[in-house]
Design a protein around this motif. Sequence first.
Motif, PDB file in Angstrom:
ATOM      1  N   UNK A 106     -17.804   7.421  -2.388  1.00 55.62           N
ATOM      2  CA  UNK A 106     -18.852   6.433  -2.136  1.00 55.62           C
ATOM      3  C   UNK A 106     -20.173   6.875  -2.735  1.00 55.62           C
ATOM      4  N   UNK A 107     -20.472   8.170  -2.594  1.00 55.27           N
ATOM      5  CA  UNK A 107     -21.732   8.690  -3.134  1.00 55.27           C
ATOM      6  C   UNK A 107     -21.778   8.544  -4.655  1.00 55.27           C
ATOM      7  N   UNK A 108     -20.661   8.780  -5.331  1.00 61.48           N
ATOM      8  CA  UNK A 108     -20.624   8.639  -6.782  1.00 61.48           C
ATOM      9  C   UNK A 108     -20.836   7.176  -7.205  1.00 61.48           C
ATOM     10  N   UNK A 109     -20.227   6.292  -6.464  1.00 60.12           N
ATOM     11  CA  UNK A 109     -20.426   4.865  -6.767  1.00 60.12           C
ATOM     12  C   UNK A 109     -21.891   4.482  -6.603  1.00 60.12           C
ATOM     13  N   UNK A 110     -22.515   4.985  -5.551  1.00 61.98           N
ATOM     14  CA  UNK A 110     -23.933   4.697  -5.334  1.00 61.98           C
ATOM     15  C   UNK A 110     -24.787   5.250  -6.468  1.00 61.98           C
ATOM     16  N   UNK A 111     -24.411   6.421  -7.002  1.00 66.97           N
ATOM     17  CA  UNK A 111     -25.166   7.021  -8.091  1.00 66.97           C
ATOM     18  C   UNK A 111     -25.060   6.176  -9.358  1.00 66.97           C
ATOM     19  N   UNK A 113     -24.438   2.914  -9.504  1.00 68.01           N
ATOM     20  CA  UNK A 113     -25.197   1.689  -9.263  1.00 68.01           C
ATOM     21  C   UNK A 113     -26.696   1.948  -9.438  1.00 68.01           C
ATOM     22  N   UNK A 114     -27.179   3.054  -8.882  1.00 68.78           N
ATOM     23  CA  UNK A 114     -28.608   3.371  -8.970  1.00 68.78           C
ATOM     24  C   UNK A 114     -29.033   3.568 -10.420  1.00 68.78           C
ATOM     25  N   UNK A 115     -28.186   4.232 -11.225  1.00 68.01           N
ATOM     26  CA  UNK A 115     -28.523   4.465 -12.631  1.00 68.01           C
ATOM     27  C   UNK A 115     -28.644   3.150 -13.394  1.00 68.01           C
ATOM     28  N   UNK A 116     -27.681   2.250 -13.197  1.00 59.56           N
ATOM     29  CA  UNK A 116     -27.711   0.948 -13.879  1.00 59.56           C
ATOM     30  C   UNK A 116     -28.909   0.135 -13.410  1.00 59.56           C
ATOM     31  N   UNK A 117     -29.205   0.178 -12.121  1.00 58.69           N
ATOM     32  CA  UNK A 117     -30.350  -0.564 -11.593  1.00 58.69           C
ATOM     33  C   UNK A 117     -31.658  -0.079 -12.221  1.00 58.69           C
ATOM     34  N   UNK A 118     -31.782   1.226 -12.382  1.00 62.41           N
ATOM     35  CA  UNK A 118     -33.022   1.764 -12.937  1.00 62.41           C
ATOM     36  C   UNK A 118     -33.184   1.406 -14.411  1.00 62.41           C
ATOM     37  N   UNK A 119     -32.116   1.506 -15.199  1.00 62.74           N
ATOM     38  CA  UNK A 119     -32.242   1.254 -16.627  1.00 62.74           C
ATOM     39  C   UNK A 119     -32.472  -0.225 -16.909  1.00 62.74           C
ATOM     40  N   UNK A 120     -31.990  -1.103 -16.029  1.00 60.15           N
ATOM     41  CA  UNK A 120     -32.190  -2.547 -16.212  1.00 60.15           C
ATOM     42  C   UNK A 120     -33.404  -3.067 -15.453  1.00 60.15           C
ATOM     43  N   UNK A 121     -34.006  -2.229 -14.627  1.00 58.93           N
ATOM     44  CA  UNK A 121     -35.136  -2.629 -13.779  1.00 58.93           C
ATOM     45  C   UNK A 121     -34.764  -3.819 -12.907  1.00 58.93           C
ATOM     46  N   UNK A 122     -33.646  -3.674 -12.193  1.00 64.46           N
ATOM     47  CA  UNK A 122     -33.191  -4.689 -11.247  1.00 64.46           C
ATOM     48  C   UNK A 122     -32.900  -3.993  -9.923  1.00 64.46           C
ATOM     49  N   UNK A 123     -32.644  -4.770  -8.896  1.00 70.72           N
ATOM     50  CA  UNK A 123     -32.303  -4.192  -7.603  1.00 70.72           C
ATOM     51  C   UNK A 123     -30.910  -3.572  -7.664  1.00 70.72           C
ATOM     52  N   UNK A 124     -30.637  -2.663  -6.754  1.00 72.80           N
ATOM     53  CA  UNK A 124     -29.307  -2.058  -6.703  1.00 72.80           C
ATOM     54  C   UNK A 124     -28.245  -3.092  -6.326  1.00 72.80           C
ATOM     55  N   UNK A 125     -28.647  -4.086  -5.577  1.00 70.41           N
ATOM     56  CA  UNK A 125     -27.697  -5.152  -5.244  1.00 70.41           C
ATOM     57  C   UNK A 125     -27.290  -5.910  -6.508  1.00 70.41           C
ATOM     58  N   UNK A 126     -28.266  -6.206  -7.375  1.00 69.50           N
ATOM     59  CA  UNK A 126     -27.950  -6.897  -8.624  1.00 69.50           C
ATOM     60  C   UNK A 126     -27.115  -6.021  -9.542  1.00 69.50           C
ATOM     61  N   UNK A 127     -27.441  -4.723  -9.593  1.00 68.55           N
ATOM     62  CA  UNK A 127     -26.672  -3.804 -10.428  1.00 68.55           C
ATOM     63  C   UNK A 127     -25.244  -3.676  -9.931  1.00 68.55           C
ATOM     64  N   UNK A 128     -25.058  -3.627  -8.609  1.00 73.25           N
ATOM     65  CA  UNK A 128     -23.716  -3.550  -8.039  1.00 73.25           C
ATOM     66  C   UNK A 128     -22.907  -4.796  -8.384  1.00 73.25           C
ATOM     67  N   UNK A 129     -23.565  -5.966  -8.323  1.00 73.02           N
ATOM     68  CA  UNK A 129     -22.877  -7.208  -8.671  1.00 73.02           C
ATOM     69  C   UNK A 129     -22.481  -7.219 -10.147  1.00 73.02           C
ATOM     70  N   UNK A 130     -23.384  -6.745 -11.027  1.00 71.89           N
ATOM     71  CA  UNK A 130     -23.062  -6.692 -12.455  1.00 71.89           C
ATOM     72  C   UNK A 130     -21.864  -5.796 -12.718  1.00 71.89           C
ATOM     73  N   UNK A 131     -21.819  -4.632 -12.091  1.00 71.05           N
ATOM     74  CA  UNK A 131     -20.696  -3.721 -12.293  1.00 71.05           C
ATOM     75  C   UNK A 131     -19.389  -4.331 -11.792  1.00 71.05           C
ATOM     76  N   UNK A 132     -19.445  -5.003 -10.641  1.00 70.53           N
ATOM     77  CA  UNK A 132     -18.235  -5.637 -10.109  1.00 70.53           C
ATOM     78  C   UNK A 132     -17.773  -6.769 -11.032  1.00 70.53           C
TER      79      UNK A 132
END
Length: 506
Positions: A106-111, A113-132
């Motif tokens: 779970x921690x790796x998945x969160x990491x 998501x956080x990386x994608x959210x930061x590089x795209x400047x979006x929320x972690x919720x949006x980044x999680x949805x994009x990855x899914x």
Amino acid sequence: MHDQRRRNCQWLLACFGMESRAAKESLEAFGATFAALAVLVRRATDSSGSAGTDPLRDQADACLDGLGAVARAEAQLAGLKVLLARGFEQATQAVAPPPASPQEHTAREMAVVAEVACVLTVSERSASALLAQSRELTTTLPRTLAALQDGSISWQHARVMVDETTSLDPAGAAALEAHFLDPEKLGGARSCPAGELVPSRFRAKARTWRERHHPVSIEKRHSKGILDRRVEYAPDRDGMAWLSAYLPADTAAGIWDRTTTAARALQGPDEGRTLTQLRADTVAAWLLEDTGTGTGNTATITGSTTATTGAMAAGTTTTGGVPSPKAQVLITVPVFALMGLTDEPATLDGYGPIPASMARRLVADGADSFHRVLTDPRDGAPLEIGRTSYRIPTAMRQWLRMRDGKCPFPGCNNHSLDNEADHLLAWHKGGTTGISNLGQPCRKHHKLRHTTAWKPTQATKNKPPGWTSPTGRHYQSEQQNWEPPHCPQQVLASATRPALVEQSEH
């Protein structure tokens, strides 16, 4: 410039280790679209070099063509974003050792998501949805990803496909994809390709198909949904709030249509409120009516005296001064489902598929507000009704509602109850009052037709009219995806038995 773009593309592939054919093809397609777009931009911004006889018209056409090219480029870029997001996730998983515990996983998945959210400047919720979504598109929805990469559908269309295939098994997801994205498939979606529908209309059609073909019967899913019915309250800005209800489809549709009818009855020359405001005031008055228990508040709505009196004279009742006429809802029931021989879904106008048990209950109750329409067992469509006079009879208006389902203007969501029957070729110009010469645009697009150069095209028994724009471009209307009802085995057996007896006698 082209060589520089190619070097940039190769650099991107090398960085993410994505030497895949799909990624290369996607980048090449984007490069071709970008090159074509550059030509269109030059045409759109410089009318002096036009070789045509009308430079301004050529410039306008170039601008429209450029907008179309931009839309394709945006879709292709979205396809690249999907591949890059999925590539980053896969690369991260590949270089890390197996997780020692579920918590570490779970921690790796969160990491990630956080990386994608930061590089795209979006929320972690949006980044999680994009990855899914990227995971689904690259694994179970290959047709959708291919259509996104070639620019024939938008990112919004791709998201709809991901949403509507949720809870479907791989075979069901592939079937839904093929229906809307494979033009060669027998029984595929008619008329407008998926990419030519606005995303909200594509969602409605995809949801309808999913409801009809879901491996779990709509009866079972509806029974579970009933348990989740609720009313929700959410505060909003400026002293306002939202009040919403999650209800069975027939109940919600009846409330909506009854509210609309009551609101329309209040409209008049002395009424300053819009239809939307009248709907809100009507619902508030009904819900806050004093029921005689002493615990409620009394609320009234002041409307046009003429409209209110007229509604009451028609035999309706009033609640707090608001007319409460009965709703008029169309429900289409496959004949064998109405007989209880199958459980295939019926169709509620303005909503979509509903369980056969709900349809049978509505029909059995004999409610005056529901008009029953039996469909043709051969193709699922109603039969044409003809008339040679100018006046359009009620039966034909109801048939139009069943043929079109909504306003036929591309992208319009206005349901058929709000629309107006209209002759495509005017009566005084020789037009007839037949199904093939009638449309039912909403008030906005009815006015557009008569006040601008937008014109509807010919309709047929099963196909609503398309539209031609002032620039000469033609846009198709949606068609109802009628499906023939399922024929029960006992009916097939009884139908073939006489033929077998006749053969044996000879």
